[in-house]
Design an enzyme around this catalytic site. Structure first.
Site, PDB file in Angstrom:
ATOM      1  N   THR A  76       0.831  -1.204   0.000  1.00  0.00           N
ATOM      2  CA  THR A  76       0.000   0.000   0.000  1.00  0.00           C
ATOM      3  C   THR A  76       0.862   1.249   0.000  1.00  0.00           C
ATOM      4  O   THR A  76       0.627   2.187  -0.782  1.00  0.00           O
ATOM      5  CB  THR A  76      -0.954   0.005   1.213  1.00  0.00           C
ATOM      6  OG1 THR A  76      -1.924  -1.029   1.047  1.00  0.00           O
ATOM      7  CG2 THR A  76      -1.671   1.342   1.348  1.00  0.00           C
ATOM      8  N   THR A 241      13.461   4.719  10.281  1.00  0.00           N
ATOM      9  CA  THR A 241      14.302   3.623  10.753  1.00  0.00           C
ATOM     10  C   THR A 241      13.808   2.306  10.175  1.00  0.00           C
ATOM     11  O   THR A 241      12.618   1.976  10.268  1.00  0.00           O
ATOM     12  CB  THR A 241      14.276   3.546  12.290  1.00  0.00           C
ATOM     13  OG1 THR A 241      14.768   4.776  12.821  1.00  0.00           O
ATOM     14  CG2 THR A 241      15.128   2.390  12.787  1.00  0.00           C
ATOM     15  N   CYS A 326      -9.118  -5.555   1.626  1.00  0.00           N
ATOM     16  CA  CYS A 326      -9.075  -4.098   1.753  1.00  0.00           C
ATOM     17  C   CYS A 326     -10.456  -3.479   1.692  1.00  0.00           C
ATOM     18  O   CYS A 326     -10.649  -2.317   2.043  1.00  0.00           O
ATOM     19  CB  CYS A 326      -8.193  -3.498   0.650  1.00  0.00           C
ATOM     20  SG  CYS A 326      -8.864  -3.706  -1.009  1.00  0.00           S
TER      21      CYS A 326
END
Length: 382
Positions: A76, A241, A326
């Site tokens: 996504t 990160t 979804c």
């Protein structure tokens, strides 16, 4: 509670035990838990080395250069980065996509459309496929991007991407392909497909959730604008990160997929045939989507005279879906099935059955038997 037979692999796959085994090594105090961006000590260097090794593993499955792999949180985000990143800063931009794409593509294009970007929405035929002629007819002088999925997540049909890619390469238009349902399910070669941007997912390939990647072609360089800022990670395309353990898991999953691809495709084809053979005595069953150009693991069926929701309630011992995960929050009929021309009535009667690595012959036989029994019972009480 009895564990249901899992036939929803297109929604997500379980993590392969070998993947989980590798991931744990990058989580605990006795493992490599450093930040891969920390270059002042050994734990950081080791984490960075693990990330780069996984980058190579992902690249190998799709025949890419490791430097072309950008880590993301999933397909996504990759879709958003590819589409928004390609359009941002371009005046009077035009995008081409289809009405049966994943919601991550559709909603991104609708967002851009609301903000002044022109979007052409192509409609496939009953086979669920978009042809190169449709794309050629929709091209304009200001077209900057075409976004089409390689394998449809509800139908399993395969779009013939290579000729579309050749057309667009000649016209200097970027091609983005969502390959979340294709990687590990069929051979994928970004060069042969003439792809500029490709979205990938970890959890569709027996890796962990929450990690994905975007292939960004380097020769010649494809330039996209970052959508997440804050440190310039991933060559400035995606800051944040990096989750070493998830990335290691995705790399391992893609290595396993590469090694077992041919055998797994054969196994799934055999299981699919057995599943459909078990339904032969049931009349009024329609198989949706292309039956020639498809992956073996996804079967979309409509059952005459039976509502999908009622059928799912009756199939308590099976884990299946009426469409994409979804869009599962809505009771509307599948927009994909309506997009290929099915009536609302027929779309309301369809279920998706998706098989995977850990599906057994016994489970397939049980599933077929349960479907026949429940459909027969529901039709009898109409």
């Amino acid at each position: 509670m009895k564990k249901p037979v899992y036939l929803d692999y297109a929604a997500t796959t379980p993590v392969d035990p070998a993947v989980a085994e590798d991931m744990i090594k990058y989580l605990t105090p006795d493992g490599v838990y450093g930040n891969p961006a920390s270059r002042s000590h050994a734990l950081g260097w080791q984490a960075e080395a693990a990330v780069e090794s996984a980058r190579q593993q992902v690249a190998r499955l799709i025949h890419a250069d490791p430097r072309e792999i950008v880590w993301t949180s999933g397909a996504t985000e990759s879709d958003n980065l590819a589409i928004k990143g390609a359009v941002e800063g371009r005046d009077n931009a035009h995008i081409i996509t289809s009405v049966i794409e994943h919601k991550a593509v559709i909603d991104t294009c609708k967002h851009l459309e609301q903000n002044g970007v022109e979007v052409t929405w192509l409609t496939p035929g009953l086979d669920g496929r978009i042809g190169v002629e449709q794309v050629a007819d929709a091209l304009r002088d200001n077209t900057v991007l075409v976004s089409l999925m390689l394998v449809n997540n509800e139908l399993g049909c395969i779009t013939d991407i290579a000729p579309i890619g050749r057309l667009l390469r000649d016209r200097k238009v970027l091609l983005h392909v969502d390959a979340a349902q294709a990687a590990g399910k069929m051979p994928v070669d970004v060069s042969a497909l003439n792809v500029d941007l490709m979205s990938l997912s970890g959890h569709k390939v027996y890796g962990p959730k929450g990690v994905g990647a975007l292939y960004v072609r380097r020769s010649p360089d494809v330039r996209i604008q970052a959508q997440i800022h804050g440190g310039g990670h991933e060559r400035g395309m995606r800051s944040g990160t990096l989750p070493t353990h998830q990335i290691v898991g995705m790399g391992k999953a893609f290595t396993l997929a590469e090694a077992g691809l041919e055998a797994e495709m054969d196994d799934l084809e055999r299981l699919r045939s057995a599943f459909l053979d078990g339904l032969e005595g049931l009349d009024g069953v329609t198989l949706n989507g292309s039956q020639e150009s498809r992956v073996p693991g996804i079967v979309n069926l409509a059952f005459e005279g039976v509502e999908a929701e009622s059928l799912m309630l009756g199939l308590r011992d099976l884990a299946v879906s009426s469409g994409s995960a979804c869009a599962s929050a809505t009771i509307e009929p599948s927009f994909v099935l309506r997009g290929i021309g099915l009536s609302d009535e027929l779309a309301h009667r369809a279920l998706r059955f998706s098989l995977g690595r850990f599906t057994t012959s016994e489970e397939v036989a049980f599933a077929s038997s349960q479907i026949v029994d429940v459909v027969t019972r529901l039709r009898a009480v109409r």
